[in-house]
Design a protein around this motif. Structure first.
Motif, PDB file in Angstrom:
ATOM      1  N   ALA A   1       0.784  -1.234   0.000  1.00 38.30           N
ATOM      2  CA  ALA A   1       0.000   0.000   0.000  1.00 38.30           C
ATOM      3  C   ALA A   1       0.821   1.292   0.000  1.00 38.30           C
ATOM      4  O   ALA A   1       0.456   2.239  -0.701  1.00 38.30           O
ATOM      5  N   PRO A   2       1.914   1.406   0.777  1.00 40.00           N
ATOM      6  CA  PRO A   2       2.661   2.676   0.774  1.00 40.00           C
ATOM      7  C   PRO A   2       3.114   3.038  -0.639  1.00 40.00           C
ATOM      8  O   PRO A   2       3.654   2.194  -1.362  1.00 40.00           O
ATOM      9  N   SER A   3       2.888   4.287  -1.044  1.00 35.79           N
ATOM     10  CA  SER A   3       3.246   4.697  -2.406  1.00 35.79           C
ATOM     11  C   SER A   3       4.743   4.566  -2.675  1.00 35.79           C
ATOM     12  O   SER A   3       5.150   4.339  -3.818  1.00 35.79           O
ATOM     13  N   SER A   4       5.554   4.683  -1.607  1.00 33.54           N
ATOM     14  CA  SER A   4       6.998   4.552  -1.774  1.00 33.54           C
ATOM     15  C   SER A   4       7.392   3.151  -2.203  1.00 33.54           C
ATOM     16  O   SER A   4       8.492   2.935  -2.726  1.00 33.54           O
ATOM     17  N   GLU A   5       6.477   2.186  -2.001  1.00 32.01           N
ATOM     18  CA  GLU A   5       6.749   0.801  -2.375  1.00 32.01           C
ATOM     19  C   GLU A   5       5.917   0.352  -3.574  1.00 32.01           C
ATOM     20  O   GLU A   5       5.933  -0.813  -3.943  1.00 32.01           O
ATOM     21  N   SER A   6       5.194   1.290  -4.175  1.00 31.35           N
ATOM     22  CA  SER A   6       4.332   0.914  -5.304  1.00 31.35           C
ATOM     23  C   SER A   6       4.304   2.010  -6.374  1.00 31.35           C
ATOM     24  O   SER A   6       5.083   1.960  -7.327  1.00 31.35           O
TER      25      SER A   6
ATOM     26  N   LEU B   1       5.361   4.960  -6.577  1.00 29.38           N
ATOM     27  CA  LEU B   1       6.575   5.762  -6.774  1.00 29.38           C
ATOM     28  C   LEU B   1       7.757   4.908  -7.230  1.00 29.38           C
ATOM     29  O   LEU B   1       8.859   5.432  -7.383  1.00 29.38           O
ATOM     30  N   CYS B   2       7.542   3.638  -7.446  1.00 27.11           N
ATOM     31  CA  CYS B   2       8.618   2.730  -7.877  1.00 27.11           C
ATOM     32  C   CYS B   2       8.665   2.691  -9.403  1.00 27.11           C
ATOM     33  O   CYS B   2       8.005   1.865 -10.047  1.00 27.11           O
ATOM     34  N   GLY B   3       9.442   3.593  -9.965  1.00 26.96           N
ATOM     35  CA  GLY B   3       9.520   3.685 -11.416  1.00 26.96           C
ATOM     36  C   GLY B   3      10.003   2.418 -12.082  1.00 26.96           C
ATOM     37  O   GLY B   3       9.529   2.053 -13.170  1.00 26.96           O
ATOM     38  N   ASP B   4      10.930   1.714 -11.446  1.00 26.59           N
ATOM     39  CA  ASP B   4      11.458   0.481 -12.044  1.00 26.59           C
ATOM     40  C   ASP B   4      10.360  -0.567 -12.205  1.00 26.59           C
ATOM     41  O   ASP B   4      10.276  -1.247 -13.230  1.00 26.59           O
ATOM     42  N   LYS B   5       9.514  -0.711 -11.182  1.00 24.38           N
ATOM     43  CA  LYS B   5       8.413  -1.681 -11.260  1.00 24.38           C
ATOM     44  C   LYS B   5       7.430  -1.311 -12.362  1.00 24.38           C
ATOM     45  O   LYS B   5       6.954  -2.172 -13.119  1.00 24.38           O
TER      46      LYS B   5
ATOM     47  N   ASN C   1       8.860  13.501 -12.270  1.00 23.28           N
ATOM     48  CA  ASN C   1      10.117  12.826 -11.963  1.00 23.28           C
ATOM     49  C   ASN C   1      10.950  12.745 -13.242  1.00 23.28           C
ATOM     50  O   ASN C   1      10.681  11.927 -14.130  1.00 23.28           O
ATOM     51  N   ALA C   2      11.953  13.612 -13.342  1.00 23.37           N
ATOM     52  CA  ALA C   2      12.761  13.697 -14.556  1.00 23.37           C
ATOM     53  C   ALA C   2      13.512  12.396 -14.826  1.00 23.37           C
ATOM     54  O   ALA C   2      13.670  11.986 -15.982  1.00 23.37           O
ATOM     55  N   ARG C   3      13.982  11.749 -13.766  1.00 25.80           N
ATOM     56  CA  ARG C   3      14.715  10.505 -13.956  1.00 25.80           C
ATOM     57  C   ARG C   3      13.816   9.424 -14.553  1.00 25.80           C
ATOM     58  O   ARG C   3      14.253   8.652 -15.427  1.00 25.80           O
ATOM     59  N   PHE C   4      12.566   9.376 -14.126  1.00 24.13           N
ATOM     60  CA  PHE C   4      11.634   8.395 -14.686  1.00 24.13           C
ATOM     61  C   PHE C   4      11.373   8.683 -16.167  1.00 24.13           C
ATOM     62  O   PHE C   4      11.315   7.757 -16.988  1.00 24.13           O
ATOM     63  N   ALA C   5      11.219   9.950 -16.508  1.00 29.23           N
ATOM     64  CA  ALA C   5      11.027  10.312 -17.919  1.00 29.23           C
ATOM     65  C   ALA C   5      12.233   9.875 -18.745  1.00 29.23           C
ATOM     66  O   ALA C   5      12.083   9.378 -19.871  1.00 29.23           O
ATOM     67  N   ASP C   6      13.430  10.053 -18.203  1.00 32.71           N
ATOM     68  CA  ASP C   6      14.646   9.606 -18.892  1.00 32.71           C
ATOM     69  C   ASP C   6      14.651   8.095 -19.067  1.00 32.71           C
ATOM     70  O   ASP C   6      15.011   7.576 -20.129  1.00 32.71           O
TER      71      ASP C   6
END
Length: 265
Positions: free
Chosen positions: A86-91, A93-97, A120-125
């Protein structure tokens, strides 16, 4: 301007920015069709994107946390993927997943909605590197607009009126205190990173400047990992007015008029 009829409008500018044409031209147009889009968000935000995609004949992929397993956006999608607890930091917001899910299910694009990974610029990259279209601003635009000192410098260079202030590199207490005196009290101290009112304090006079600076820096460091500040003249009884601008990769742009956001405060 006449309405845009391409598959998606790709850029939302909520803050001051370069011209829409300059932002849209900052990377090569991508002309491949979008047949399947992964919506990297939840709730009503995701549902709105999916309704539009459905009208346009575009398949959708939902992502969901354990807590959102039975949510409407999951039921609306053609396919769905669990991305963690449930926490967004584990779901969410996890760009890799999310990117891995997009690639596994053959999504042509990722629509971030707003919040979460939308700025999130890194995710766009990472999307660009993986050959997945990020439906949003180019990463350079995200970086420029995500740093208040940078966005103010861009606006000043473009001749846009900005509030009197200091957004320089020298972050010493002495320099910031001197700039506050030059600007004239009361002043607003703002974290250069982030948003949502965090890392912001008002110093009504020189006597409270140091305490307010320390408080703003501490909050900004915890929230954004950066304690840099800018100093502005405090505007009493301001109006918060926004204009939303949407652009695509083909040079088309449309704005959605102004809206008074002061009522949100």
């Amino acid at each position: 301007m006449k309405p845009i009829r391409h598959k998606f409008l790709l850029i939302t500018v909520r803050h001051g920015s370069r011209s829409a044409a300059a932002v849209a031209a900052s990377r090569e147009p991508e002309r491949r069709a979008i047949r399947k889009v992964l919506v990297a968000n939840r709730g009503e935000i995701a549902c709105r994107v999916m309704r539009t995609a459905r009208r346009m004949g575009v398949q959708t992929v939902a992502v969901f946390s354990d807590a959102d397993r039975d949510s409407l956006h999951v039921k609306m999608a053609d396919e769905s993927v669990n991305i963690g607890p449930a926490p967004s930091s584990e779901s969410y917001l996890c760009g890799d997943k999310i990117l891995a899910a997009a690639q596994r299910l053959g999504a042509d694009a990722v629509h971030p909605g707003y919040g979460f990974l939308s700025e999130n610029a890194r995710f766009a990259d990472r999307c660009a590197e993986s050959g997945v279209l990020f439906i949003g601003p180019p990463s350079a635009g995200i970086r420029d607009m995500g740093i208040k000192s940078t966005s103010k410098a861009i606006m000043s260079a473009a001749g846009v009126p900005v509030i009197e202030g200091y957004h320089g590199v020298d972050q010493s207490d002495e320099t910031l205190r001197a700039e506050a005196a030059r600007i004239g009290y009361p002043v607003m101290l703002k974290a250069v990173m982030g948003g949502g009112g965090k890392g912001m304090r008002i110093a009504m006079d020189a006597a409270e400047f140091t305490a307010q600076l320390q408080s703003a820096r501490s909050e900004a460091l915890k929230a954004f990992g950066n304690s840099d500040m800018l100093v502005e003249k405090f505007v009493q009884r301001p109006r918060h007015v926004e204009v939303q601008v949407f652009c695509d990769h083909h040079g088309n742009a449309v704005y959605l008029f102004e809206r008074d956001c002061s009522v949100q405060r």
